[in-house]
Design a protein around this motif. Structure first.
Motif, PDB file in Angstrom:
ATOM      1  N   ASP A  25       0.824  -1.200   0.000  1.00 41.78           N
ATOM      2  CA  ASP A  25       0.000   0.000   0.000  1.00 41.78           C
ATOM      3  C   ASP A  25       0.862   1.255   0.000  1.00 41.78           C
ATOM      4  O   ASP A  25       1.997   1.241   0.479  1.00 41.78           O
ATOM      5  CB  ASP A  25      -0.883   0.029   1.257  1.00 41.78           C
ATOM      6  CG  ASP A  25      -1.967  -1.030   1.220  1.00 41.78           C
ATOM      7  OD1 ASP A  25      -2.748  -1.029   0.249  1.00 41.78           O
ATOM      8  OD2 ASP A  25      -2.045  -1.846   2.162  1.00 41.78           O
ATOM      9  N   LYS A  41     -10.138   1.908   3.045  1.00 45.50           N
ATOM     10  CA  LYS A  41     -10.004   0.448   3.187  1.00 45.50           C
ATOM     11  C   LYS A  41      -9.445   0.059   4.558  1.00 45.50           C
ATOM     12  O   LYS A  41      -9.793  -0.959   5.106  1.00 45.50           O
ATOM     13  CB  LYS A  41      -9.090  -0.116   2.099  1.00 45.50           C
ATOM     14  CG  LYS A  41      -9.581   0.094   0.692  1.00 45.50           C
ATOM     15  CD  LYS A  41     -10.647  -0.889   0.344  1.00 45.50           C
ATOM     16  CE  LYS A  41     -11.013  -0.731  -1.124  1.00 45.50           C
ATOM     17  NZ  LYS A  41     -12.154  -1.503  -1.492  1.00 45.50           N
ATOM     18  N   PHE A  42      -8.504   0.850   5.072  1.00 52.15           N
ATOM     19  CA  PHE A  42      -7.950   0.632   6.405  1.00 52.15           C
ATOM     20  C   PHE A  42      -7.681   2.000   7.014  1.00 52.15           C
ATOM     21  O   PHE A  42      -7.645   3.006   6.308  1.00 52.15           O
ATOM     22  CB  PHE A  42      -6.682  -0.241   6.370  1.00 52.15           C
ATOM     23  CG  PHE A  42      -5.553   0.325   5.556  1.00 52.15           C
ATOM     24  CD1 PHE A  42      -4.615   1.168   6.121  1.00 52.15           C
ATOM     25  CD2 PHE A  42      -5.423  -0.009   4.217  1.00 52.15           C
ATOM     26  CE1 PHE A  42      -3.568   1.683   5.371  1.00 52.15           C
ATOM     27  CE2 PHE A  42      -4.385   0.493   3.456  1.00 52.15           C
ATOM     28  CZ  PHE A  42      -3.459   1.346   4.037  1.00 52.15           C
ATOM     29  N   ASP A  45      -5.667   5.342   5.423  1.00 49.08           N
ATOM     30  CA  ASP A  45      -5.110   4.969   4.118  1.00 49.08           C
ATOM     31  C   ASP A  45      -5.287   6.037   3.046  1.00 49.08           C
ATOM     32  O   ASP A  45      -4.739   5.925   1.967  1.00 49.08           O
ATOM     33  CB  ASP A  45      -5.731   3.665   3.615  1.00 49.08           C
ATOM     34  CG  ASP A  45      -7.196   3.809   3.220  1.00 49.08           C
ATOM     35  OD1 ASP A  45      -7.881   4.702   3.748  1.00 49.08           O
ATOM     36  OD2 ASP A  45      -7.657   3.000   2.396  1.00 49.08           O
ATOM     37  N   GLU A 183       4.364  -2.262   3.139  1.00 51.12           N
ATOM     38  CA  GLU A 183       3.774  -3.569   2.884  1.00 51.12           C
ATOM     39  C   GLU A 183       2.262  -3.425   2.978  1.00 51.12           C
ATOM     40  O   GLU A 183       1.757  -2.414   3.465  1.00 51.12           O
ATOM     41  CB  GLU A 183       4.289  -4.584   3.905  1.00 51.12           C
ATOM     42  CG  GLU A 183       5.763  -4.893   3.714  1.00 51.12           C
ATOM     43  CD  GLU A 183       6.272  -5.933   4.693  1.00 51.12           C
ATOM     44  OE1 GLU A 183       5.526  -6.342   5.614  1.00 51.12           O
ATOM     45  OE2 GLU A 183       7.428  -6.353   4.542  1.00 51.12           O
ATOM     46  N   TYR A 184       1.539  -4.447   2.514  1.00 48.71           N
ATOM     47  CA  TYR A 184       0.082  -4.398   2.616  1.00 48.71           C
ATOM     48  C   TYR A 184      -0.314  -4.207   4.070  1.00 48.71           C
ATOM     49  O   TYR A 184       0.216  -4.884   4.952  1.00 48.71           O
ATOM     50  CB  TYR A 184      -0.564  -5.667   2.048  1.00 48.71           C
ATOM     51  CG  TYR A 184      -0.495  -5.728   0.546  1.00 48.71           C
ATOM     52  CD1 TYR A 184      -1.245  -4.864  -0.233  1.00 48.71           C
ATOM     53  CD2 TYR A 184       0.331  -6.645  -0.089  1.00 48.71           C
ATOM     54  CE1 TYR A 184      -1.177  -4.911  -1.610  1.00 48.71           C
ATOM     55  CE2 TYR A 184       0.389  -6.699  -1.478  1.00 48.71           C
ATOM     56  CZ  TYR A 184      -0.366  -5.820  -2.231  1.00 48.71           C
ATOM     57  OH  TYR A 184      -0.299  -5.850  -3.595  1.00 48.71           O
ATOM     58  N   GLN A 185      -1.198  -3.271   4.296  1.00 55.49           N
ATOM     59  CA  GLN A 185      -1.655  -2.979   5.652  1.00 55.49           C
ATOM     60  C   GLN A 185      -2.833  -3.887   5.996  1.00 55.49           C
ATOM     61  O   GLN A 185      -3.554  -4.346   5.129  1.00 55.49           O
ATOM     62  CB  GLN A 185      -2.066  -1.504   5.765  1.00 55.49           C
ATOM     63  CG  GLN A 185      -0.977  -0.536   5.357  1.00 55.49           C
ATOM     64  CD  GLN A 185       0.252  -0.622   6.250  1.00 55.49           C
ATOM     65  OE1 GLN A 185       0.170  -0.327   7.436  1.00 55.49           O
ATOM     66  NE2 GLN A 185       1.365  -1.036   5.690  1.00 55.49           N
ATOM     67  N   ARG A 186      -3.021  -4.059   7.246  1.00 57.31           N
ATOM     68  CA  ARG A 186      -4.119  -4.892   7.715  1.00 57.31           C
ATOM     69  C   ARG A 186      -5.448  -4.219   7.380  1.00 57.31           C
ATOM     70  O   ARG A 186      -5.642  -3.049   7.682  1.00 57.31           O
ATOM     71  CB  ARG A 186      -3.971  -5.087   9.203  1.00 57.31           C
ATOM     72  CG  ARG A 186      -4.964  -6.021   9.773  1.00 57.31           C
ATOM     73  CD  ARG A 186      -4.687  -6.215  11.217  1.00 57.31           C
ATOM     74  NE  ARG A 186      -5.849  -6.866  11.782  1.00 57.31           N
ATOM     75  CZ  ARG A 186      -5.851  -7.441  12.942  1.00 57.31           C
ATOM     76  NH1 ARG A 186      -4.773  -7.422  13.679  1.00 57.31           N
ATOM     77  NH2 ARG A 186      -6.936  -8.010  13.391  1.00 57.31           N
ATOM     78  N   ARG A 187      -6.325  -4.954   6.758  1.00 57.43           N
ATOM     79  CA  ARG A 187      -7.649  -4.445   6.415  1.00 57.43           C
ATOM     80  C   ARG A 187      -8.583  -4.697   7.577  1.00 57.43           C
ATOM     81  O   ARG A 187      -8.629  -5.794   8.113  1.00 57.43           O
ATOM     82  CB  ARG A 187      -8.220  -5.130   5.158  1.00 57.43           C
ATOM     83  CG  ARG A 187      -7.338  -5.083   3.910  1.00 57.43           C
ATOM     84  CD  ARG A 187      -7.022  -3.667   3.507  1.00 57.43           C
ATOM     85  NE  ARG A 187      -6.627  -3.514   2.118  1.00 57.43           N
ATOM     86  CZ  ARG A 187      -5.404  -3.219   1.734  1.00 57.43           C
ATOM     87  NH1 ARG A 187      -4.437  -3.102   2.596  1.00 57.43           N
ATOM     88  NH2 ARG A 187      -5.154  -3.011   0.472  1.00 57.43           N
ATOM     89  N   GLY A 188      -9.338  -3.646   7.971  1.00 60.50           N
ATOM     90  CA  GLY A 188     -10.266  -3.729   9.105  1.00 60.50           C
ATOM     91  C   GLY A 188     -11.321  -4.681   8.846  1.00 60.50           C
ATOM     92  O   GLY A 188     -12.070  -5.253   9.400  1.00 60.50           O
TER      93      GLY A 188
END
Length: 188
Positions: A25, A41-42, A45, A183-188
């Protein structure tokens, strides 16, 4: 035998940790005047900026495989007159290396019937209207070699987008967004 197994295990661990991520991201960095973080998305973001009665919200993704960077822009023009965004003159620069990215494609995500690729690089948003666009940028291949992987994890990229409100006296201004390749972030 035990030493060989331990050496193989160590080699496998080194190989696994040496592989770069496949992308991630664009994490917005607030800091410029009028910038605010928003959530799409998170958490945090999206970076939101308002200039001259036009609000842009930007978020994005990147890929190691081909060095592409995708920016999703949501536009809202609260003026009673049109505003234009000049995607043909936008600049994307990786701050650490000074490397410029090239606009590969522009699409109107809010077009009737789904996304439509745009050949015209100046987009007009009428007063009181909104829109959503996806910009695809690529890192120009060095030495003419395409398909080379580009791991930009941890670096910072700035997007500058010229805009103008169409009044009797033209009012040009720039939107500047700054992101960190993460890196890809955690999606809620």
């Amino acid at each position: 035998m035990k030493a060989l197994a331990l050496a193989l295990l160590l080699a496998a661990c080194v190989l696994l940790t040496a592989c770069p991520p496949d992308g991630g991201d664009l994490v917005p960095l607030a800091g410029q005047e009028g910038a605010a973080l928003a959530t799409t998305k998170f958490e945090g973001d999206t970076l939101s900026l308002t200039r001259g009665g036009v609000t842009l919200k930007a978020r994005g993704l990147w890929s190691v495989a081909d060095g592409s960077t995708s920016v999703i822009l949501e536009v809202a023009n609260t003026n009673d007159v049109p505003a234009s965004l000049d995607f043909g003159r936008c600049e994307v620069v990786i701050k650490e290396s000074g490397q410029r990215l090239r606009l590969r494609s522009l699409s109107n995500e809010a077009a009737a019937g789904g996304p439509v690729f745009l050949a015209e690089r100046v987009v007009r948003i009428d007063g009181g209207q909104s829109g959503r666009f996806t910009l695809e940028f690529e890192i120009s291949p060095e030495g003419g070699s395409s398909g080379a992987t580009r791991n930009v994890l941890g670096q910072t990229v700035a997007l500058r987008l010229p805009a103008e409100v169409e009044r009797e006296t033209r009012a040009p201004f720039d939107f500047v967004f700054v992101f960190k390749y993460a890196e890809y972030q955690r999606r809620g």
